[in-house]
Structure formats: structure tokens, C-alpha cells
Scaffold this active site. Structure first.
Site, PDB file in Angstrom:
ATOM      1  N   ASP A 235      36.120  38.267  16.897  1.00 27.09           N
ATOM      2  CA  ASP A 235      37.136  38.112  15.861  1.00 27.09           C
ATOM      3  C   ASP A 235      37.837  39.453  15.668  1.00 27.09           C
ATOM      4  O   ASP A 235      37.367  40.315  14.913  1.00 27.09           O
ATOM      5  CB  ASP A 235      36.474  37.642  14.551  1.00 27.09           C
ATOM      6  CG  ASP A 235      37.519  37.477  13.438  1.00 27.09           C
ATOM      7  OD1 ASP A 235      38.730  37.507  13.740  1.00 27.09           O
ATOM      8  OD2 ASP A 235      37.096  37.302  12.268  1.00 27.09           O
ATOM      9  N   LYS A 242      42.300  43.385  12.368  1.00 28.24           N
ATOM     10  CA  LYS A 242      41.324  44.085  11.530  1.00 28.24           C
ATOM     11  C   LYS A 242      41.460  45.596  11.731  1.00 28.24           C
ATOM     12  O   LYS A 242      41.719  46.038  12.851  1.00 28.24           O
ATOM     13  CB  LYS A 242      39.903  43.685  11.952  1.00 28.24           C
ATOM     14  CG  LYS A 242      39.451  42.333  11.466  1.00 28.24           C
ATOM     15  CD  LYS A 242      38.003  42.079  11.840  1.00 28.24           C
ATOM     16  CE  LYS A 242      37.574  40.671  11.472  1.00 28.24           C
ATOM     17  NZ  LYS A 242      37.554  40.417  10.024  1.00 28.24           N
ATOM     18  N   ARG A 316      37.752  29.188   9.062  1.00 26.51           N
ATOM     19  CA  ARG A 316      37.971  27.939   8.351  1.00 26.51           C
ATOM     20  C   ARG A 316      38.881  26.990   9.131  1.00 26.51           C
ATOM     21  O   ARG A 316      38.789  25.780   9.001  1.00 26.51           O
ATOM     22  CB  ARG A 316      38.517  28.235   6.939  1.00 26.51           C
ATOM     23  CG  ARG A 316      39.841  28.906   6.919  1.00 26.51           C
ATOM     24  CD  ARG A 316      40.141  29.553   5.575  1.00 26.51           C
ATOM     25  NE  ARG A 316      39.458  30.836   5.395  1.00 26.51           N
ATOM     26  CZ  ARG A 316      39.554  31.588   4.309  1.00 26.51           C
ATOM     27  NH1 ARG A 316      40.295  31.193   3.286  1.00 26.51           N
ATOM     28  NH2 ARG A 316      38.904  32.729   4.216  1.00 26.51           N
TER      29      ARG A 316
HETATM   30  N1  BES Z   1      34.558  36.940  10.428  1.00 27.98           N
HETATM   31  C1  BES Z   1      35.185  37.345   9.238  1.00 27.98           C
HETATM   32  C2  BES Z   1      34.228  37.462   8.040  1.00 27.98           C
HETATM   33  C3  BES Z   1      33.159  38.518   8.119  1.00 27.98           C
HETATM   34  C4  BES Z   1      33.340  39.738   7.502  1.00 27.98           C
HETATM   35  C5  BES Z   1      31.944  38.268   8.728  1.00 27.98           C
HETATM   36  C6  BES Z   1      32.355  40.686   7.544  1.00 27.98           C
HETATM   37  C7  BES Z   1      30.947  39.224   8.770  1.00 27.98           C
HETATM   38  C8  BES Z   1      31.153  40.437   8.157  1.00 27.98           C
HETATM   39  C9  BES Z   1      36.274  36.344   8.842  1.00 27.98           C
HETATM   40  O1  BES Z   1      36.884  35.669   9.881  1.00 27.98           O
HETATM   41  C10 BES Z   1      37.324  37.121   8.120  1.00 27.98           C
HETATM   42  O2  BES Z   1      37.857  38.007   8.706  1.00 27.98           O
HETATM   43  N2  BES Z   1      37.577  36.780   6.877  1.00 27.98           N
HETATM   44  C11 BES Z   1      38.525  37.459   6.091  1.00 27.98           C
HETATM   45  C12 BES Z   1      39.250  36.450   5.244  1.00 27.98           C
HETATM   46  C13 BES Z   1      40.461  36.970   4.541  1.00 27.98           C
HETATM   47  C14 BES Z   1      41.551  37.305   5.533  1.00 27.98           C
HETATM   48  C15 BES Z   1      40.953  35.939   3.565  1.00 27.98           C
HETATM   49  C16 BES Z   1      37.793  38.476   5.206  1.00 27.98           C
HETATM   50  O3  BES Z   1      36.688  38.166   4.757  1.00 27.98           O
HETATM   51  O4  BES Z   1      38.303  39.568   5.024  1.00 27.98           O
HETATM   52 ZN    ZN Z   2      38.529  36.742  10.741  1.00 25.26          ZN
HETATM   53 ZN    ZN Z   3      35.719  35.446  11.630  1.00 24.98          ZN
END
Ligand code: BES
Ligand code: ZN
Ligand code: ZN
Length: 492
Positions: A235, A242, A316
Site C-alpha cells: 500500500d 504516503k 475499504r
Molecule cells: N493500510 C492503511 C492503514 C494502516 C495504517 C495500516 C497504519 C497499518 C498501519 C490504510 O490503507 C490507510 O492508508 N488508511 C488511511 C485512511 C485515510 C486516508 C482516510 C489512514 O489510516 O491514514
Molecule cells: Zn492505504
Molecule cells: Zn491499506
């Protein structure tokens, strides 16, 4: 390192382990007294070389302390030159199982890419006792350890190797070995299934997406459970890229899918009287000219349109299509596992998973199973205010909340919008983002992937074997209460 756990009546191993309650005064054995004379303060581990004895001080005889002590015993003993060790079974089955699980699964080594692999002599653990159940407890601890390690190995594998296809192949091999069925849906089939949200997430990847459908069914299956796992082999965040610091460890974004494989492996080996399906949604979230974008609108398998405002909220999107597929299997219980949100880690800390859903009893039931298994989990409550924040002006729903707060719950509520009315009371969402990947070893969890979700879910599935539990949840489906009035109210 695979350890054999052996129930014995008399010990023959060269290394002996003695566990004692650290704070208890006056009950020390001669060995503990002589260790204290040598400077041992009573807490932790002390090796009395001359006697080939490992002394282990614990705060109390609780499952938590004993499990952790078990893991510390192997962490220490694997550096000693002994092939086997022996120890006495604690007073009851719960403590004995906790100790055995700690010993077996604490031995995991995640330094798989070092050119010099540490070799350990340790192979056998003898557990002394005359309780009839002892061999059964050894077997269960060994099955759970194997299942945890299958997931840990896969998650720890670097993302260039552990692609969706690679994981699908591992599933196929495992299924063959277990004698269970494994169906794999490739890109074409996913298109045929109209999984528009899932496919968009993978579009910029050099690797093709795969959905794996595993199925275990015993002859006298009491319940049908469908498990769904988020399997992002990487991801990067996609175009909503990120920051560098947050991208590291995102090989572990496949932990939900790998947990599902681990759970099926455990259930098939334990031969539980249930039917369990495992759906692994495998994909990679990357950048490129073909990447899906903020401002895109996606069309999900359930027929809802989704406005994309952040491509990093990809889990999601993949899950809503997998959950749609899962509901067609008509489950009695539907549980998804996902490293879904950083917000869940902020809210609960890195040791605890979040349990979400519409059925209070079912959430409590799962929480109890988790506690019994030694995993930390807590319920996070849905509410109608957070639901309003994922409304979209141009589509049926938006993939992010309009508020920066409550992100774990709003992500859970997004998934809830894809659960049909008749399955709302049967569904649970488990956000394992906190404990899935471990940066500082704790409890039985080594550095790297932990296998979060596996122990809790196996305990939950074992509890479903009792018919009474099923009756507690099942009738809800037809009752008036099946609708969550707060969150399901249609706009006037
Ligand atoms: N895979 C991440 C969530 C995650 C964060 C898992 C840290 C393990 C450790 C997920 O896909 C993500 O990036 N979520 C975002 C959502 C936001 C953009 C609404 C997040 O949590 O920042
Ligand atoms: Zn993500
Ligand atoms: Zn993710």
C-alpha cells in the site's frame, strides 16, 4: 524453528525449566535461593549453568504472564546448546495451554534475509504432567503455532516477491495439503463479477489482482462462517501517496488476508464441526499513468457508486466488493479482518484490535473469545453522526470522512453500507492495523508480522461448535431489531 511439544510422565531433557511466582516470599526452592545469592533479583530469566536449570520468575500465575514467560523461555533457550528442555505443567489446562503456545510460537525468527542464519539446537519441549488432556493441549498449541507462522512468513516476505499471484499460489498449495477446496478468481473473473471498486485499486500495479476463495467443510457442519481478509501486498497510498516514513511496513497491509489463510489452516487441522469459507482480496495499491484518482467515481459489486477522495483509503474499496461476494455465500456469520486504518492504532494503541459491527451481542462474544485467546481487542461503537460524514454530493457514498476524527469507525461504517439488511446482525469488522506488525517484540509476538486475528478467531469458531451460542445470535435475523435504526434511517 519448529518445536515438537511432547507430553511426558518423566523428563529426559538435559535442560530443566522452573517457573516460580516472583513476589511470593518464603516459597523459594534451594536453586532459587542460590541464584539469588548470585545476584538474580527474581524477575525474568536466570540460567544456573552448573545445574542446567533455567529459572523463570513471573509476577503471577495468570495466562498472560505464563504465555509471555513461555515465549521468553524459547527466546533464551534457543541460544543454548541443548536439543530438548523439560518443564512441569502448571496447575490447570488454561495455564498449560498458554505456556505451550508461548513456548512454541515465541520461537519464531523473522530475520529471514540475513545471509547468516542463526542455527538453534533446540527441537523438543517435554511437558511433565499426568493430566489426560495434556497431549491434546500440545497438539492445539502446535496447530496454532503452525497457523501463526504461515501468516507471519507470508506477511514478512518482501512485497516484490509476495505479489497477489504468489499468495494465491501459496493458498493453492496449502489447500491441497489440507484437502480443502481453493478457487481463484483472476482479473477477467473479477470483471465478470463487476468488482469495479476492487479492480480500480489494483489498476496501476504491475501485478494482476487475485481473489482466493478457500472452503473447509466438515460432515456435520453446525454453522457457515465466511471470513474476508484485506490483502494489499503493498500500500503505497496510490496517488494520495504516503509520506516515506508511513510507507515502510506497508508490506504488512496483507495481514488480514494472511490471517484468513492461517485461520482456515487451524480449523482444518483441528477438524472443527463447521463450514468456513475464506475470501482473500489480493491487490497492490500503486502509482502510475493508469492509477485510479481522487475525483474518480467507482461502481461497486453491490451497485453503489463511490466517490474517491483519497486513494490511500483503498482497503475499504477492495473489501466492499469482497464482502458483496461473501454475502452471496449466505453465511451465518461474516467476519472481515483488515489493517484498515491508522486511526484505529491512534485510538486503541498498537497492541489492540478494534471490533465493529451492528450486533452488540456478537461483538461482545468475539471480544470474549479474543480475551480467552490472549489477543487484545476492544469494541468501537458506530453512531449516526459519523455515518453522515461519509455522504457524497455526487455519488452514493464517499471513501473518506469529511472529518479528521473517528477514522476507524467511519471506515467500519463505510463497509457496513455494503452489508445487506439480512446480514447486518451477522457481520463483524476487525481492524487489526495496530498489532498486525510489531516493531518492538511484546508478549508472544516477535519482531515483524504477528499473525493478529488468528488466535481470537479460532477461539470464536471453536465456541460456535456449541449449538447454544448459535441460537444466541441467529434468531436476530428475522426480528424487528435486525435493523440498526440509528444508522439505517433513509433520508426523507
Ligand atoms: N493500510 C492503511 C492503514 C494502516 C495504517 C495500516 C497504519 C497499518 C498501519 C490504510 O490503507 C490507510 O492508508 N488508511 C488511511 C485512511 C485515510 C486516508 C482516510 C489512514 O489510516 O491514514
Ligand atoms: Zn492505504
Ligand atoms: Zn491499506
Amino acid at each position: 524453528m519448529n518445536l515438537e511439544l511432547k507430553a511426558v510422565q518423566s523428563a529426559s531433557a538435559p535442560l530443566r525449566i522452573e517457573i516460580f511466582e516472583n513476589l511470593k516470599k518464603g516459597a523459594d526452592s534451594a536453586e532459587i535461593i542460590s541464584a539469588k545469592e548470585l545476584g538474580f533479583e527474581g524477575n525474568g530469566i536466570f540460567f544456573l549453568q552448573a545445574k542446567k536449570l533455567l529459572l523463570v520468575g513471573i509476577d503471577e500465575w495468570s495466562a498472560d504472564c505464563v504465555r509471555e514467560a513461555g515465549a521468553n523461555i524459547t527466546r533464551y533457550a534457543k541460544n543454548l546448546p541443548f536439543k530438548s528442555l523439560s518443564l512441569k505443567a502448571p496447575a490447570d489446562n488454561e495455564l498449560t495451554y498458554a505456556l505451550l503456545l508461548g513456548i512454541a510460537s515465541g520461537a519464531y525468527e523473522s530475520a529471514i534475509y540475513k545471509s547468516e542464519q542463526k542455527k538453534s539446537a533446540l527441537r523438543v519441549v517435554e511437558i511433565l504432567g499426568d493430566c489426560k488432556e495434556l497431549p491434546k493441549l500440545c497438539k492445539k498449541a502446535q496447530i496454532l503455532t503452525q497457523s501463526l507462522n504461515i501468516a507471519r512468513d507470508l506477511i514478512n516476505t518482501m512485497p516484490q516477491v509476495a505479489t497477489p499471484k504468489y499468495i494465491a499460489n501459496v493458498c493453492e498449495e496449502r489447500a491441497k495439503e489440507l484437502g480443502i477446496t481453493c478457487e481463484i478468481l483472476g482479473h477477467k473473473e473479477l470483471e465478470k463479477e463487476r468488482m469495479g471498486a476492487y479492480l480500480a485499486v489494483n489498476r496501476a500495479s504491475a501485478h494482476k489482482p487475485y481473489l482466493v476463495h478457500l472452503r473447509y467443510k466438515s460432515k456435520n457442519a453446525r454453522a457457515k462462517v465466511v471470513l474476508v481478509g484485506k490483502g494489499l501486498t503493498y500500500d503505497s497510498g496510490g496517488l494520495s501517496l504516503k509520506p516515506a516514513d508511513y510507507m515502510v511496513t506497508m508490506k504488512a497491509d496483507k495481514s488480514g488476508a494472511c490471517a484468513v489463510l492461517g485461520i482456515i489452516n487451524a480449523i482444518a487441522n483441528l477438524k472443527l464441526d463447521i463450514e468456513v469459507h475464506g475470501i482473500l482480496g489480493l491487490a497492490e495499491n500503486m502509482i502510475g499513468g493508469d492509477a485510479y484518482k481522487p475525483d474518480d467515481v467507482l461502481f461497486s459489486r453491490e451497485g453503489k457508486s463511490i466517490e474517491v477522495r483519497n486513494t490511500d483509503a483503498e482497503g475499504r474499496l477492495l473489501l466492499c466488493d469482497c464482502l458483496s461476494y461473501a454475502q452471496d455465500l449466505k453465511p451465518d456469520f461474516l467476519v472481515d479482518f483488515a489493517t484498515l486504518t491508522g486511526a484505529c492504532v491512534v485510538g486503541l494503541g498498537e497492541y489492540t484490535s478494534g471490533i465493529m459491527g451492528y450486533n452488540e451481542e456478537l461483538k461482545t462474544h468475539f471480544e470474549t473469545s479474543a480475551r480467552k485467546s490472549g489477543e487484545l481487542m476492544a469494541r468501537l461503537p458506530f453512531n449516526r453522526h459519523l455515518k453522515k460524514l461519509i455522504e457524497s454530493k455526487i455519488a452514493d457514498i464517499c471513501n473518506i470522512s469529511s472529518s479528521r476524527y473517528g477514522g476507524a469507525i467511519s471506515a467500519g461504517m463505510f463497509l457496513g453500507e455494503f452489508i445487506r439488511e439480512e446480514y447486518k446482525q451477522k457481520w463483524l469488522h476487525i481492524d487489526i492495523a495496530g498489532p498486525a506488525f510489531v516493531e518492538r517484540e511484546w508478549d508472544i509476538n516477535p519482531y515483524g508480522a504477528s499473525g493478529a486475528g488468528i488466535r481470537a478467531c479460532v477461539e470464536f469458531l471453536e465456541s460456535l461448535e456449541s449449538k447454544k451460542t448459535l441460537e444466541n445470535h441467529a434468531p436476530k435475523q428475522d426480528s424487528k431489531n435486525s435493523k440498526n435504526k440509528n444508522s439505517q434511517k433513509k433520508k426523507a
